[in-house]
Design a protein around this motif. Structure first.
Motif, PDB file in Angstrom:
ATOM      1  N   TYR A  60       0.941  -1.201  -0.099  1.00  0.00           N
ATOM      2  CA  TYR A  60       0.094   0.055   0.016  1.00  0.00           C
ATOM      3  C   TYR A  60       0.922   1.304   0.014  1.00  0.00           C
ATOM      4  N   ASP A  62       1.767   4.753   1.494  1.00  0.00           N
ATOM      5  CA  ASP A  62       1.607   5.172   2.837  1.00  0.00           C
ATOM      6  C   ASP A  62       0.446   6.216   3.034  1.00  0.00           C
ATOM      7  N   LYS A  65      -2.502   3.623   3.724  1.00  0.00           N
ATOM      8  CA  LYS A  65      -2.470   2.629   4.634  1.00  0.00           C
ATOM      9  C   LYS A  65      -3.283   2.582   5.805  1.00  0.00           C
TER      10      LYS A  65
END
Length: 124
Positions: A60, A62, A65
């Motif tokens: 993912y 950042d 996430k």
């Protein structure tokens, strides 16, 4: 050749949720690594999430996430992206991508097949 069709985009209020779907058709005998990118107006295409061919590895960005979740469907080469806690900064055209190799690149270049995109708009 592989065709990718995205669906599930729409307009939501901040804090809302959406689920995007992507289905592959055409040469789908093999399993593909699949991913999602997004592109906001005036910006480049950025990696959002990716999932390996077997579904045992995910990656993912950042910025998403803890809010987004990628998963594979029961139908071969179908992938979903669940979007939660949406913010106006998530507004973009979301693209599905696929590639035969099992790694999950976070740049657009290595991805081979692309859908036409589905629009996600988040209002404040």
């Amino acid at each position: 050749q592989v065709q990718l069709i995205e669906s599930g985009g729409g307009s939501v209020q901040a804090g809302g949720s959406l689920r995007l779907s992507c289905a592959a058709s055409g040469r789908t005998v093999i399993m593909y690594t699949m991913g999602w990118f997004r592109q906001a107006p005036g910006k480049g295409r950025e990696f959002v999430a990716g999932i390996s061919r077997s579904g045992d590895r995910m990656d993912y960005a950042d910025s998403v996430k803890g809010r987004y979740a990628i998963s594979r469907g029961n139908t071969k080469n179908t992938v979903y992206l669940q979007l939660h806690s949406l913010i106006p900064g998530d507004t973009a055209l979301y693209y599905c991508a696929a590639r035969a190799s099992d790694s999950i690149p976070t740049t657009p270049g290595p991805w081979v097949y692309w859908g036409r995109g589905t629009q996600v708009t988040v209002a404040s």
